[in-house]
Design an enzyme around this catalytic site. Structure first.
Site, PDB file in Angstrom:
ATOM      1  N   SER A 129       0.838  -1.186   0.000  1.00 54.36           N
ATOM      2  CA  SER A 129       0.000   0.000   0.000  1.00 54.36           C
ATOM      3  C   SER A 129       0.883   1.250   0.000  1.00 54.36           C
ATOM      4  CB  SER A 129      -0.955  -0.042   1.200  1.00 54.36           C
ATOM      5  OG  SER A 129      -1.985   0.890   1.058  1.00 54.36           O
ATOM      6  N   HIS A 389      -7.741  -5.475  -0.575  1.00 50.60           N
ATOM      7  CA  HIS A 389      -6.445  -4.916  -0.206  1.00 50.60           C
ATOM      8  C   HIS A 389      -5.810  -5.722   0.928  1.00 50.60           C
ATOM      9  CE1 HIS A 389      -3.865  -1.441  -0.760  1.00 50.60           C
ATOM     10  NE2 HIS A 389      -3.883  -1.119   0.518  1.00 50.60           N
TER      11      HIS A 389
END
Length: 461
Positions: A129, A389
């Site tokens: 990320s 994610h």
């Protein structure tokens, strides 16, 4: 734990209306395998995620990573939020302090890791990320090739719209106004005033930049610094740096998951205590207000009309004439995936295909966790979010965002990921493989090359 700086600089962040962190935070933490069969080890340097706003290296557990027993792991801490990224856009408060912390730590690792049994010529830098985007940003320095042998970015790169943003100067002065520095437009006065405030005051001010919940999830992040800034991190937009070819030419892999946009679209499915309805229903009336914040194009548009045209186009493309509700949520999540993660991953691969010299690889992960970030943000378990994610990355580093216990298929994938990292560091020609699949290099390729990883195996797309 090894502390690389003696001065105390805060790394405090805001989370669910509470402050957490440590003012003595510029540290590196070194973990060495209990493996007596060898005297030295390749090194994995780890940059944690958290939208440049929150998180910490300690939040990603290392037991699974260290179980392989073949790599030294070094976790890097860095300043976050306004403490790490406030910028007035001039030399007085240029910004990117968190990135400069990372760079200092990476240089320290290169110079000192041999004292801990590490091999300074075999360093892999990895991140997820914002950590993945940070890895890419570090690579935009040509001399990064003298630090790392290879790099991997999971679900984050420098071109994602939430990474390098415009509008930083306005946010810096608004920060000053909120903490009591008045309406000054003088960056030196603002800097002096901010230095007189406590870390908790500055971090608490982040609440005033949120439109609702934790949106936008990155109000303070990397910026392009002016050329006259002392020790500037980047003075050009990443696209311009890539097109110039003046970046670290080292083997690199980057990725996204098929439903990466579950972060942070899933929070729109949380039921509101006041109405009993999901937050997504409010998008029907607030789409034009909220979309530029949710999807990070508010500061890149010249006029309100431009913003509204973009919002209208996106809504029409992904939802047509349907309303925002639970039934249309997966299409909204797909919009988030494309805009925030997928589109720019493919754009980066295309740019490196044309301007890169060392191998560049891309992969897509599609294997949903039983419970991951989607369920955590939505605070419900009745929605199938798909592969969101972190579903891949947290097979390597344990995290409370998903359940710790792995399924049998995930254990196999986890072992394959660990072997992939180890082999990538040691590869003499930058070859990358996952299980039986060899990644295809994008450099000089006629089209974008992606490897798909699922519970049933892997294959080139």
């Amino acid at each position: 734990m090894v502390r690389c700086l003696d001065n105390k600089i805060p790394c405090i962040w805001i989370l669910e209306r509470k402050l957490a962190g440590d003012e003595d935070c510029l540290t590196v933490s070194i973990y060495k395998p209990k493996n007596s069969s060898r005297k030295s080890f390749p090194v994995a340097a780890f940059i944690h995620g958290g939208a440049f706003m929150f998180g910490g290296s300690s939040e990603d557990g290392h037991d699974r990573f260290m179980s392989d027993g073949n790599l030294i792991l070094v976790k890097i801490s860095y300043r976050l939020g306004p403490l790490g990224f406030a910028s007035t856009g001039d030399a007085n408060l240029s910004g990117n302090f968190g990135l400069k912390d990372q760079r200092l730590a990476l240089l320290w690792i290169k110079q000192n890791i041999a004292s801990f049994g590490g091999e300074p010529d075999n360093i892999l830098v990895i991140g997820h990320s914002a950590g993945g985007a940070s890895v890419h940003l570090q690579m935009l320095h040509e001399d990064f090739r003298n630090v790392a042998k290879a790099a991997i970015s999971f679900s984050g790169n420098a071109l994602d719209p939430w990474v390098v943003q415009q509008g930083g100067r306005g946010r810096a002065f608004e920060l000053g106004r909120i903490v009591g520095c008045g309406q000054t437009s003088d960056s030196l006065k603002l800097k002096k005033c901010l230095k007189s405030k406590s870390a908790s005051e500055i971090v608490s001010a982040v609440r005033s930049f949120l439109v609702f919940s934790y949106v936008p999830f990155t109000p303070f992040g990397p910026v392009v610094e002016p050329a006259d800034a002392p020790e500037a991190f980047i003075t050009q937009h990443p696209i311009d740096i890539i097109q110039s070819g003046k970046f670290a030419q080292i083997p690199w892999a980057l990725s996204y998951t098929t439903e990466d946009g579950g972060y942070n679209a899933a929070l729109l499915l949380e039921k509101q205590s006041s109405t009993g309805q999901e937050l997504i229903e409010e998008l029907n009336d607030r789409w034009f207000d909220w979309a530029p914040y949710l999807l990070f194009y508010r500061d890149s548009m010249t006029t309100i009309k431009d913003m509204d045209d973009c919002s209208r186009k996106l809504r029409q493309e992904y939802l047509g004439d349907r309303r925002f509700n639970v039934e249309s949520y997966l299409d909204l999540q797909r919009l988030f995936t494309d805009v925030l993660f997928k589109n720019e991953t493919e754009k980066v691969l295309d740019l490196y295909r044309k301007h890169g010299k060392s191998p560049v690889y891309g992969f897509v992960y599609d294997n949903p966790a039983n419970a991951g970030i989607g369920q955590a943000l939505a605070k419900r378990t009745d929605i199938h979010f798909g592969t969101v994610h972190g579903d891949d990355y947290f097979l390597i580093f344990e995290n409370s965002a998903r359940e710790f216990q792995l399924r049998s298929d995930e254990k196999i994938i986890s072992r394959n990921f660990l072997k992939m990292l180890n082999d990538f560091i040691l590869s003499e020609n930058g070859t990358l493989a996952f299980d039986t699949c060899v990644f295809q290099d994008n450099v000089d390729s006629s089209k974008i090359q992606l490897l798909s990883i699922t519970r049933n195996g892997c294959g080139n797309l």
